[in-house]
Motif scaffolding. Structure first.
Motif, PDB file in Angstrom:
ATOM      1  N   LEU A  47       0.807  -1.211   0.000  1.00  0.00           N
ATOM      2  CA  LEU A  47       0.000   0.000   0.000  1.00  0.00           C
ATOM      3  C   LEU A  47       0.846   1.269   0.000  1.00  0.00           C
ATOM      4  O   LEU A  47       0.501   2.261  -0.628  1.00  0.00           O
ATOM      5  CB  LEU A  47      -0.935  -0.010   1.218  1.00  0.00           C
ATOM      6  N   ARG A  48       1.982   1.246   0.702  1.00  0.00           N
ATOM      7  CA  ARG A  48       2.819   2.436   0.818  1.00  0.00           C
ATOM      8  C   ARG A  48       4.006   2.427  -0.138  1.00  0.00           C
ATOM      9  O   ARG A  48       4.864   3.295  -0.065  1.00  0.00           O
ATOM     10  CB  ARG A  48       3.335   2.553   2.269  1.00  0.00           C
ATOM     11  N   LEU A  49       4.053   1.455  -1.047  1.00  0.00           N
ATOM     12  CA  LEU A  49       5.157   1.370  -2.004  1.00  0.00           C
ATOM     13  C   LEU A  49       4.792   2.089  -3.299  1.00  0.00           C
ATOM     14  O   LEU A  49       3.605   2.207  -3.635  1.00  0.00           O
ATOM     15  CB  LEU A  49       5.481  -0.095  -2.308  1.00  0.00           C
ATOM     16  N   PRO A  50       5.784   2.583  -4.052  1.00  0.00           N
ATOM     17  CA  PRO A  50       5.501   3.215  -5.346  1.00  0.00           C
ATOM     18  C   PRO A  50       4.754   2.254  -6.261  1.00  0.00           C
ATOM     19  O   PRO A  50       5.183   1.118  -6.471  1.00  0.00           O
ATOM     20  CB  PRO A  50       6.906   3.538  -5.890  1.00  0.00           C
ATOM     21  N   ARG A  51       3.650   2.704  -6.834  1.00  0.00           N
ATOM     22  CA  ARG A  51       2.774   1.832  -7.612  1.00  0.00           C
ATOM     23  C   ARG A  51       3.454   1.284  -8.866  1.00  0.00           C
ATOM     24  O   ARG A  51       3.352   0.105  -9.171  1.00  0.00           O
ATOM     25  CB  ARG A  51       1.496   2.580  -7.999  1.00  0.00           C
ATOM     26  N   ARG A  52       4.118   2.153  -9.588  1.00  0.00           N
ATOM     27  CA  ARG A  52       4.749   1.727 -10.840  1.00  0.00           C
ATOM     28  C   ARG A  52       5.835   0.693 -10.561  1.00  0.00           C
ATOM     29  O   ARG A  52       5.916  -0.339 -11.245  1.00  0.00           O
ATOM     30  CB  ARG A  52       5.345   2.949 -11.547  1.00  0.00           C
ATOM     31  N   THR A  53       6.660   0.945  -9.569  1.00  0.00           N
ATOM     32  CA  THR A  53       7.725   0.000  -9.217  1.00  0.00           C
ATOM     33  C   THR A  53       7.146  -1.328  -8.760  1.00  0.00           C
ATOM     34  O   THR A  53       7.664  -2.400  -9.096  1.00  0.00           O
ATOM     35  CB  THR A  53       8.609   0.596  -8.100  1.00  0.00           C
ATOM     36  N   THR A  54       6.060  -1.271  -8.007  1.00  0.00           N
ATOM     37  CA  THR A  54       5.417  -2.493  -7.535  1.00  0.00           C
ATOM     38  C   THR A  54       4.894  -3.322  -8.702  1.00  0.00           C
ATOM     39  O   THR A  54       5.064  -4.549  -8.745  1.00  0.00           O
ATOM     40  CB  THR A  54       4.266  -2.153  -6.572  1.00  0.00           C
TER      41      THR A  54
END
Length: 412
Positions: A63-70
């Motif tokens: 939830l708190r991680l960068p979306r694109r990188t995830t």
């Protein structure tokens, strides 16, 4: 619609193809790995188990991680899982690769849906999500039959290589087109969201989805050997029949999507009842090639006609948990996708034959009807309570609202 949303749809096409393609590959996998067909069927359950566990866990963990990188990381892990399946030296390795792929798939679904919604205006969110769901439907129409066709002519491992290739194409698209999505600043109150699992309506919605999906997949997972060993069709018919199931799924999705908003419980009860009837008839007419082919198509229509209503019902009753609602829906469907193949394998191992998977599926589907009917009864009772509260005082209305599920849908 932004091109990035379509890239997510292409990614879901690869994910969905991998999830469902084993239905047409069980016999060659079983032969190559030296296991029974029911044991090979557990590979379908392995993927579903990974989805059940992965959807809620990764929805919270990322939830708190960068979306694109995830998205890039999860799609990369998924692609590696497909390569692992293609080179698997034994059953255990293949089983593990399916679980890893499923975990990545579950996380991608959870994050991808959030990214798709973030990239479009509020009034285009449903269309954006429809592109993702469309990728799954097309996977049933094209990807699953294509996997069976590849397996027939080039060996079952070629299907895994093909999905790995699709994953690589999708990964390039994600890297090139997905923008950087700002991470939400406010943390959701997960402890409060977990309270939805105390709500009987939420539990009934989960049970309805799991039983309905499990009933269909109890038979669908063993459709290939049923067609060849029972109905007497040649192996070349398997991709065709799987394609017919997928076409039925597209038709059912279109019908259910148009009708479910106005008649949610009507679609639920009608669709699940139809699936129950088709499964029961298939159990007793599986020796007829015409009946087996026709019922496979009709089962695709009824099962996917119900899917939009099943999704909507759980989102309605779990609206107080925006982080967990989507993950719970995904986990519920895959809970059925886990139990269905396992029960189907159990009845085959017990010596009842491949047609018995359809009969066992009909029993599960009938139980789903009961859960949906119970939910409808509670829904109507809650509506009556609210009407009484309105006729009383504002304090009574407040009290009734606190003890009834949030649900704006209409009944049957």
């Amino acid at each position: 619609m932004p091109p990035a949303v379509h890239i997510l749809g292409i990614s879901v096409f690869a994910l969905g193809t991998s999830e469902f393609m084993l239905s047409g590959l069980l016999p060659p996998i079983a032969d190559d790995m030296g296991v029974s067909i029911p044991q090979a069927g557990l590979l379908i359950s392995a993927f579903a188990i990974g989805m059940v566990v992965g959807a809620p866990l990764l929805a919270v963990a990322t939830l708190r991680l960068p979306r694109r990188t995830t998205l890039i990381t999860l799609l990369g892990v998924f692609g590696l899982g497909q390569i692992g399946g293609a080179i698997a030296p034994g059953y255990g390795f293949l089983f593990a690769s399916r679980v890893i792929s499923a975990l990545a798939c579950a996380g991608f679904w959870a994050v991808g849906a959030a990214v798709a919604v973030a990239m479009v205006p509020v009034n285009a969110r449903a269309r954006a999500l429809a592109v993702l769901i469309g990728g799954l439907s097309i996977a049933n129409v094209l990807g699953v039959p294509a996997g069976a066709l590849l397996g027939e002519h080039f060996g079952w491992r070629s299907a895994f290589w093909a999905v790995g290739g699709m994953s690589a194409v999708a990964l390039v698209g994600v890297v090139a087109l997905i923008p950087r999505i700002p991470v939400p600043e406010g943390r959701p109150k997960l402890r409060r969201e977990l309270r939805i699992y105390r709500d009987r309506q939420v539990l009934l919605a989960v049970a309805t989805i799991a039983l309905a999906a499990g009933g269909v997949f109890c038979a669908f997972s063993y459709l290939a050997p049923l067609l060849t060993d029972v109905a007497g069709l040649s192996d070349s018919w398997v991709p065709t029949v799987l394609g017919l199931f997928g076409i039925g799924a597209l038709i059912g999705t279109a019908i259910g999507g148009r009708v479910a908003d106005a008649h949610l419980f009507g679609v639920l009860l009608t669709g699940i009842t139809a699936s129950t009837a088709f499964l029961a008839v298939l159990a007793f007419t599986a020796h007829s090639p015409v009946a087996a082919v026709a019922l496979s198509f009709l089962l695709g229509v009824s099962a996917f006609c119900t899917a939009p209503a099943l999704n909507a019902r759980l989102f309605n009753v779990a609206s107080a948990a925006p982080t967990l609602a989507g993950a719970t829906t995904t986990a519920s469907f895959n809970l059925g996708n886990t139990g269905g193949p396992w029960i189907g394998g159990a009845v085959i191992d017990a010596g009842f034959g491949f047609p018995s998977t359809a009969l066992a599926g009909a029993v599960m589907s009938a139980a789903a009807i009961g859960a949906a009917a119970w939910s409808l009864r509670l829904h109507r009772r809650a509506g009556s309570t609210r009407m009484i509260a309105v006729a009383g005082s504002p304090h009574a209305l407040e009290h009734a609202s606190e003890h009834s599920p949030a649900d704006s849908t209409t009944g049957a």
